[in-house]
Write an enzyme that holds these catalytic residues in place. Sequence first.
Site, PDB file in Angstrom:
ATOM      1  N   GLU A  13      10.621  -4.819   4.362  1.00 13.30           N
ATOM      2  CA  GLU A  13      10.715  -6.242   4.009  1.00 13.30           C
ATOM      3  C   GLU A  13      10.315  -6.456   2.554  1.00 13.30           C
ATOM      4  OE1 GLU A  13       9.158  -4.855   6.515  1.00 13.30           O
ATOM      5  OE2 GLU A  13       9.199  -6.060   8.350  1.00 13.30           O
ATOM      6  N   GLY A  68      -5.096  -2.160   4.930  1.00  9.86           N
ATOM      7  CA  GLY A  68      -4.337  -3.311   4.436  1.00  9.86           C
ATOM      8  C   GLY A  68      -5.042  -4.639   4.681  1.00  9.86           C
ATOM      9  N   ARG A  69      -5.489  -4.865   5.909  1.00 10.15           N
ATOM     10  CA  ARG A  69      -6.092  -6.163   6.235  1.00 10.15           C
ATOM     11  C   ARG A  69      -7.502  -6.330   5.664  1.00 10.15           C
ATOM     12  NH1 ARG A  69      -5.047  -2.864  10.223  1.00 10.15           N
ATOM     13  NH2 ARG A  69      -6.648  -2.072  11.633  1.00 10.15           N
ATOM     14  N   LYS A  72       0.844  -1.198   0.000  1.00 15.50           N
ATOM     15  CA  LYS A  72       0.000   0.000   0.000  1.00 15.50           C
ATOM     16  C   LYS A  72       0.880   1.250   0.000  1.00 15.50           C
ATOM     17  CE  LYS A  72      -3.614   2.195   2.767  1.00 15.50           C
ATOM     18  NZ  LYS A  72      -4.560   2.044   3.870  1.00 15.50           N
ATOM     19  N   GLU A  92      -5.183  -6.975  14.893  1.00 15.69           N
ATOM     20  CA  GLU A  92      -4.661  -5.681  14.465  1.00 15.69           C
ATOM     21  C   GLU A  92      -5.770  -4.626  14.511  1.00 15.69           C
ATOM     22  OE1 GLU A  92      -1.373  -5.966  11.484  1.00 15.69           O
ATOM     23  OE2 GLU A  92      -2.612  -4.528  10.424  1.00 15.69           O
ATOM     24  N   HIS A 128      -5.585 -33.366  17.543  1.00 15.73           N
ATOM     25  CA  HIS A 128      -4.457 -34.207  17.953  1.00 15.73           C
ATOM     26  C   HIS A 128      -3.342 -33.385  18.575  1.00 15.73           C
ATOM     27  CE1 HIS A 128      -5.938 -37.940  16.063  1.00 15.73           C
ATOM     28  NE2 HIS A 128      -6.588 -37.067  15.308  1.00 15.73           N
ATOM     29  N   LYS A 179       7.618  -0.658  12.022  1.00 12.61           N
ATOM     30  CA  LYS A 179       8.231  -0.274  10.752  1.00 12.61           C
ATOM     31  C   LYS A 179       9.384   0.706  10.988  1.00 12.61           C
ATOM     32  CE  LYS A 179       4.331  -1.237   7.747  1.00 12.61           C
ATOM     33  NZ  LYS A 179       3.511  -0.852   6.620  1.00 12.61           N
TER      34      LYS A 179
HETATM   35  C1  G6Q Z   1      -2.704  -4.081   7.666  1.00 16.95           C
HETATM   36  C2  G6Q Z   1      -1.490  -3.506   8.205  1.00 16.95           C
HETATM   37  C3  G6Q Z   1      -0.214  -4.160   7.770  1.00 16.95           C
HETATM   38  C4  G6Q Z   1       0.211  -3.815   6.354  1.00 16.95           C
HETATM   39  C5  G6Q Z   1       1.639  -4.290   6.146  1.00 16.95           C
HETATM   40  C6  G6Q Z   1       2.138  -4.013   4.752  1.00 16.95           C
HETATM   41  O1  G6Q Z   1      -3.796  -3.661   7.885  1.00 16.95           O
HETATM   42  O2  G6Q Z   1      -1.450  -2.144   8.003  1.00 16.95           O
HETATM   43  O3  G6Q Z   1      -0.300  -5.557   7.894  1.00 16.95           O
HETATM   44  O4  G6Q Z   1      -0.645  -4.381   5.431  1.00 16.95           O
HETATM   45  O5  G6Q Z   1       2.459  -3.662   7.082  1.00 16.95           O
HETATM   46  O6  G6Q Z   1       2.074  -2.670   4.465  1.00 16.95           O
HETATM   47  P1  G6Q Z   1       2.232  -2.176   2.989  1.00 16.95           P
HETATM   48  O7  G6Q Z   1       1.104  -2.705   2.187  1.00 16.95           O
HETATM   49  O8  G6Q Z   1       2.222  -0.675   3.040  1.00 16.95           O
HETATM   50  O9  G6Q Z   1       3.538  -2.709   2.475  1.00 16.95           O
END
Ligand code: G6Q
Length: 552
Positions: A212, A267-268, A206, A353, A384, A512
């Site tokens: 990463e 994001g989620r 996003k 989150e 199990h 981050k």
């Molecule tokens: C989701 C969070 C988090 C995010 C990641 C990746 O709701 O904000 O999981 O999606 O940190 O972020 P970017 O999409 O900006 O790389």
Amino acid sequence: MSRLTELPSWKALWSHFTRARDWHMRELFEEQPARASQFWLEHAGLHLDYSKNRITGQTVTLLLQLAREAGVPEGIAAMFAGERINTTEQRAAFHVALRNRSSLPMCIGGEDVMPQVRSVLQRMAAFAAKVRHGEWLGYSRQPITDVVNIGIGGSDLGSLMACQALRAHAHPRLNMHFVSNVDSAQLQDTLRRVHAETTLFVIESKTFTTQETLTNAHTARDWFLRRARDPAAVASHFVAVSTNLKAVREFGIDPSNMFEFWDWVGGRFSLWSAIGLPIMLSIGERNFLDLLDGAYSMDCHFRDAPLESNMPVLMAMLGIWYINFFGAGSHVIAPYDQPLHRLPAFIQQLDMESNGKRTTRDGTLVDYETAPIIWGGTGVNSQHAFFQLLHQGTHISPIDFIASLDGRGSLPGHHEILMANMFAQAEAFMRGRTADEARAELAAQGLDDEAIGRLCAFKVFDGNRPSNTLLLDHLDPFCLGALVALYEHKIFVQGMVWGLNSFDQWGVELGKKLAQGILDELEGLGTPAPRDASTRHLIDLYREQRARQRCA
Ligand code: G6Q
């Protein structure tokens, strides 16, 4: 005292709880034979049996009163009206617009977002069709065989979960890979299994600043260029999904290969947006639209159904009952279908989150519990493993049993065994096993009185452990869409009751930032910052080890 704990329904629920905590569901079922139909809901191919909960009709009435007093109906209306309900970031949380399958506008601040939503959807569909039909060619004029998604968190888990869940619908030529961890082991493993000429990299972020993801993306591009030996080839092998056009361009991806989404998509909550591109590549446009249709159907239900028959609201309020009154600190997600094996991880992020917070929207600290710890795994495997604790341990952790009713793709006999296990577990958690039953069972095995006396206590199960059973007509895109939307809305309702903003994630933002300073130190850059003795020791140890490894 907080606003929530001052509500009349909250107080009424506490007084109700003083009686309810002593009820046993086994007795409730005996006294109320109609429970199974009374506490049963169906919508969008989902069937919810919530009768195995420590509730009566009065409990539900009080919980729904709490939802009303806490402003849940107003919160639902605000979400669908595109209001800036993400108050700390001053944004709408408008993922419902992404799956608005009607022709009606959906506006934020008077502007209809649907034209841009539809336009991106069409671009995704056109691109996916080319890749799927073998018309999108790599630099050596061969069709794409492998798609590598590079992203993390919300830019990974949703697509990964859905691609796995819907693999029965996957394109036979396209192998889907997901790389999220910056530990290069994951990227190395993936790159070992693909060929540069036939691989498409989808870089999903996003912000397009996530360390990463960008590290993995740069490494993947270097790997690719070492093989393609032509920077122009990047255009047919790298696409981006982001809100950050400038950063995508700087990375070297042509904006015409970028699929856009917007800051009002968390994001989620983003698998319905261009972030779902890997899903569309895998299952195709028609199935992706079915996924949206399922979510849309759940959205309409959530928006329009009375609270009494509103599936997300009821599931949310049952959760509140256990978390805030029984003190249950965790909640188990137990899908029995193997393709749903990533669902617990996905819902874990969605829930923890969103509501793993203790500051309310007006900036005060809560004086009640909020999000539970979400954990789980595929059902039979969990039986199990950790179900032992759920049966006889000291914690109460409500469980969502999830399975598809459709066993048609299954080998003979398997699906019946799967379902029998799930129904049996839900029954056992509810009923338990009394001392008399345990004794009778041991006697039937031929044990003498002395052995029975010795073993009986270990064979007793209290039962009275709550669960929901969620059955899907089919594990198909439509039902999956409805299922995910159900959890999204459940979590939003709980956030409303707790007075939280479910759509920010300051804890993630902190993570981050934190690593950068230490990274500089690990690489020997700049002056070491003053740190606590433990962190200093760890950094120094790592640097010494690395120095030794370099000399060796
Ligand atoms: C989701 C969070 C988090 C995010 C990641 C990746 O709701 O904000 O999981 O999606 O940190 O972020 P970017 O999409 O900006 O790389």
